[in-house]
Write a protein that holds these residues in place. Structure first.
Motif, PDB file in Angstrom:
ATOM      1  N   CYS A 245       1.166  19.001  -1.789  1.00 12.60           N
ATOM      2  CA  CYS A 245       1.902  17.519  -2.002  1.00 12.60           C
ATOM      3  C   CYS A 245       3.606  18.098  -2.114  1.00 12.60           C
ATOM      4  O   CYS A 245       3.795  19.245  -2.327  1.00 12.60           O
ATOM      5  CB  CYS A 245       1.448  17.412  -4.154  1.00 12.60           C
ATOM      6  N   ALA A 246       4.895  16.948  -1.449  1.00  7.28           N
ATOM      7  CA  ALA A 246       6.044  17.630  -1.693  1.00  7.28           C
ATOM      8  C   ALA A 246       6.222  18.237  -2.710  1.00  7.28           C
ATOM      9  O   ALA A 246       7.383  18.703  -2.796  1.00  7.28           O
ATOM     10  CB  ALA A 246       6.717  16.318  -0.847  1.00  7.28           C
ATOM     11  N   ASN A 247       5.443  17.708  -4.229  1.00  4.35           N
ATOM     12  CA  ASN A 247       6.561  18.270  -5.181  1.00  4.35           C
ATOM     13  C   ASN A 247       5.936  19.637  -5.251  1.00  4.35           C
ATOM     14  O   ASN A 247       6.546  20.200  -6.201  1.00  4.35           O
ATOM     15  CB  ASN A 247       6.245  17.704  -5.795  1.00  4.35           C
ATOM     16  N   ARG A 248       5.208  20.631  -4.559  1.00  6.62           N
ATOM     17  CA  ARG A 248       4.520  21.796  -4.812  1.00  6.62           C
ATOM     18  C   ARG A 248       5.712  22.721  -3.698  1.00  6.62           C
ATOM     19  O   ARG A 248       5.116  23.690  -4.264  1.00  6.62           O
ATOM     20  CB  ARG A 248       3.162  21.649  -4.757  1.00  6.62           C
ATOM     21  N   ARG A 249       6.035  22.058  -3.207  1.00  6.80           N
ATOM     22  CA  ARG A 249       6.266  22.726  -2.233  1.00  6.80           C
ATOM     23  C   ARG A 249       7.260  24.172  -2.302  1.00  6.80           C
ATOM     24  O   ARG A 249       8.502  23.210  -2.339  1.00  6.80           O
ATOM     25  CB  ARG A 249       6.948  22.194  -0.559  1.00  6.80           C
TER      26      ARG A 249
ATOM     27  N   PHE B 229       0.449  -0.902   0.031  1.00  2.00           N
ATOM     28  CA  PHE B 229      -0.200  -0.022  -0.025  1.00  2.00           C
ATOM     29  C   PHE B 229       0.907   1.349   0.183  1.00  2.00           C
ATOM     30  O   PHE B 229       1.297   1.730   1.205  1.00  2.00           O
ATOM     31  CB  PHE B 229      -1.528   0.077   1.683  1.00  2.00           C
ATOM     32  N   VAL B 230       0.662   2.398  -1.597  1.00  2.00           N
ATOM     33  CA  VAL B 230       1.971   2.968  -1.509  1.00  2.00           C
ATOM     34  C   VAL B 230       0.964   4.833  -1.169  1.00  2.00           C
ATOM     35  O   VAL B 230       0.191   4.706  -1.536  1.00  2.00           O
ATOM     36  CB  VAL B 230       2.200   2.644  -3.478  1.00  2.00           C
ATOM     37  N   PRO B 231       2.164   5.032  -0.072  1.00  2.00           N
ATOM     38  CA  PRO B 231       1.808   6.505   0.273  1.00  2.00           C
ATOM     39  C   PRO B 231       2.047   7.054  -0.872  1.00  2.00           C
ATOM     40  O   PRO B 231       2.688   7.280  -1.602  1.00  2.00           O
ATOM     41  CB  PRO B 231       1.981   6.465   1.982  1.00  2.00           C
ATOM     42  N   TYR B 232       1.783   8.978  -0.885  1.00  2.00           N
ATOM     43  CA  TYR B 232       1.973   9.803  -1.455  1.00  2.00           C
ATOM     44  C   TYR B 232       2.606  10.581  -0.251  1.00  2.00           C
ATOM     45  O   TYR B 232       3.109  10.420   0.729  1.00  2.00           O
ATOM     46  CB  TYR B 232       0.641  10.596  -1.571  1.00  2.00           C
ATOM     47  N   GLY B 233       3.503  11.760  -0.812  1.00  2.00           N
ATOM     48  CA  GLY B 233       5.085  12.402   0.310  1.00  2.00           C
ATOM     49  C   GLY B 233       4.017  14.039   0.144  1.00  2.00           C
ATOM     50  O   GLY B 233       3.739  14.618  -0.647  1.00  2.00           O
ATOM     51  N   ILE B 234       3.559  14.458   1.665  1.00  2.00           N
ATOM     52  CA  ILE B 234       3.028  15.282   0.728  1.00  2.00           C
ATOM     53  C   ILE B 234       4.325  15.955   2.289  1.00  2.00           C
ATOM     54  O   ILE B 234       4.503  16.029   3.390  1.00  2.00           O
ATOM     55  CB  ILE B 234       1.599  15.698   1.769  1.00  2.00           C
ATOM     56  N   ILE B 235       4.359  17.827   2.062  1.00  2.00           N
ATOM     57  CA  ILE B 235       4.286  18.453   2.833  1.00  2.00           C
ATOM     58  C   ILE B 235       3.746  19.465   3.676  1.00  2.00           C
ATOM     59  O   ILE B 235       3.181  20.773   2.937  1.00  2.00           O
ATOM     60  CB  ILE B 235       5.861  19.350   2.861  1.00  2.00           C
TER      61      ILE B 235
END
Length: 537
Positions: free
Chosen positions: A159-163, A149-155
């Motif tokens: 979404c961490a990619n948008r930080r 079960f694969v999560p997304y990374g958030i900050i």
């Protein structure tokens, strides 16, 4: 669209992500918590010692009964420490569903100078609610249990990619890095910039340059970063999320990349791959210069996992999978008099150790699993003395410096061990557990009862009325042993002629006569029922 989905989350005052809290050492943190969930909840202030306020530690069925639905409880927490901490639910797996935020406690007399700071809470975020994932992990079918079960990374909820982090040339920034997720580790690095570690888990350390830093669940760190001289380029920072579960090779690591922005018009100067070199715990030194403690109490904990009775998967310390008692452990310690000194009072499956006042405790924890655990101790920081392979030789062992690093959470890799030391200077009930949500839910927890006689003297009269009312509202006993027997109604043998006494729930308790004591110790409690058949397979 890939990456966009809806799911249940737990917020505060109609908001998610939950805004972080900023305070100053010496303040009192007052949390008015009204529970609008359909189940009980509780709030744990992670990393705060709660010295003298153990009843506000927030560990459900350990230090409190939890807040019933549609009820309110107020936490009063004097802030005696500065540093980077977080608050999360300590009930079921509500943390994984979003009930978590970051309190930042400032010190007017900071040891290090910096111009500004950023709080960077890194989180794993799963598509499915935690209750669905727990059911899957409890499945007797290994194909279901071990399905990735694969999560997304958030900050901070995005979404961490948008930080984006905005830097001004030549200024020095403090980045407060937190892993407030449920399961995965994070490795943080920044292209073109050096990180200098100055804090781990609320403890200030001597400045240590590094290319990157790894944070297990619950761990925090502060790093100083000095901005470059030019605004010609922007740079990437990396919050790479990973696990060492073997059934997830395609997802290790999950790479998330944010932006260090010097100019909105500048292009990003890219670097091939993130730098995965990271500072080791045993290379860090606390600023206070405390030498390694000399232990006089020794505890060995062996962490196992496997299929127990009925092919249910569990985690355990010393082959005991933690099961919550019927009376919160702190309430048992407060209300069972001299019996509070006996581990049996708290039930075998709470895996309880009773500690003497001011003992220096050495914990040897061995991880026999093939994956990592992030072990967290409530109420204390511990010195990290030594780490290495369980099958130790000189090449696999690493010892601390003369002044060992102190923290409240340590990563112990599969097949590895760690030696930890702390002073039992905080009377109370303090869990020690893996802070991967799904591991502690499946049993990887033990309990320390620290100076029971001091608990009764110093904490007995401090708890508010609402504290025990929360128990009564849920039909949970607020006194007695782990089954609610001692100190309340006790089934006595026919030959026992002891007088029954009725006391207030927080009144003192006279231990039973010798016959009753033997009957209890030999007969055990309801919590003991499955213990002998729950050995690790």
């Amino acid at each position: 669209m890939e990456g966009i989905f809806t799911r249940k989350a737990i917020g505060i005052n109609g908001k998610w992500p939950i805004p972080f809290v900023e305070a100053t050492i010496g303040d009192t943190l007052i949390i008015y918590a009204t529970n609008k969930l359909s189940e009980p909840t509780s709030l744990h202030s992670y990393g705060l010692f709660q010295n003298g306020t153990n009843h506000y530690d927030g560990a459900a069925m350990v230090t409190e009964c939890g807040i019933p639905p549609n009820d309110t409880f107020t936490y009063w927490i004097p802030l005696q420490q500065a540093g980077t901490y977080w608050i999360h639910s300590h009930s079921k797996s509500q943390t994984a569903d979003g009930l978590r935020t970051s309190p930042i406690i400032k010190d007017p007399n900071e040891a290090y100078h910096y111009d500004d700071e950023f709080v960077i809470p890194m989180e794993d975020w799963f598509r499915e609610p935690a209750e669905v994932l727990i059911k899957r992990l409890n499945s007797p079918d290994p194909h279901i249990r071990f399905k990735p079960f694969v999560p997304y990374g958030i900050i901070g909820g995005e979404c961490a990619n948008r930080r984006r982090i905005k830097f001004v040339p030549r200024k020095t920034y403090r980045l407060r890095l937190l892993n407030i997720g449920a399961s995965f580790e994070f490795h943080f690095s920044m292209d073109g910039h050096e990180l200098r570690i100055i804090e781990v888990d609320g403890v200030m350390v001597k400045e240590k340059p590094t290319h990157g830093i790894t944070l297990g669940t619950g761990q925090r760190a502060s790093v100083l970063v000095t901005a470059l001289d030019s605004t010609a380029y922007n740079y990437n920072f990396h919050a790479d999320m990973f696990t060492d579960l073997p059934q997830m090779p395609r997802y290790n690591p999950l790479n998330f990349t944010g932006t260090v922005e010097y100019s909105a018009e500048a292009r990003t100067k890219r670097q091939r791959g993130a730098i995965w070199m990271s500072a080791h715990d045993l290379d860090l030194e606390p600023l206070d210069g405390e030498l390694a403690l000399e232990p006089n109490r020794f505890i060995s904990l062996d962490a196992y996992s496997g299929a127990f009775d009925g092919q249910t998967f569990h985690h355990s310390f010393n082959n005991v999978a933690y099961v919550a008692p019927q009376v919160p452990t702190l309430l048992s310690a407060l209300t069972t008099g001299e019996m509070a000194n006996l581990p049996a009072t708290y039930g075998r499956q709470t895996n309880t150790h009773v500690l003497g006042r001011m003992e220096v405790v050495q914990v040897l924890v061995r991880n026999h699993d093939y994956y990592s655990h992030a072990f967290h101790l409530h109420g204390h920081v511990f010195q990290v003395i030594e780490m290495g392979s369980i099958r130790t030789d000189e090449r696999s062992m690493k010892e601390a410096l003369d002044t060992p690093v102190k923290r409240d959470t340590v990563i112990v890799r599969g097949g590895q061990y760690a030696v930890l030391r702390f002073r039992a200077d905080n009377p109370g009930v303090w869990p020690f557990h893996c802070h991967i949500d799904f591991h502690v839910m499946l049993g990887l927890q033990m309990t320390s009862i620290e100076a029971p006689e001091m608990i009764q003297k110093t904490l007995g009269g401090r708890s508010p009325d609402r504290y025990k009312e929360n128990c009564v509202a849920q039909g949970i006993r607020a006194n007695g042993d782990s089954t609610g027997g001692l100190g309340g109604r006790l089934a006595r043998p026919s030959c026992a002629r002891a007088r029954t006494r009725t006391r207030d729930q927080f009144g003192s308790y006279d231990p039973p006569n010798g016959w009753q004591l033997i009957s209890y110790v030999l007969g055990g409690s309801k919590d003991d029922a499955g213990t002998l058949t729950s050995a690790h397979v």
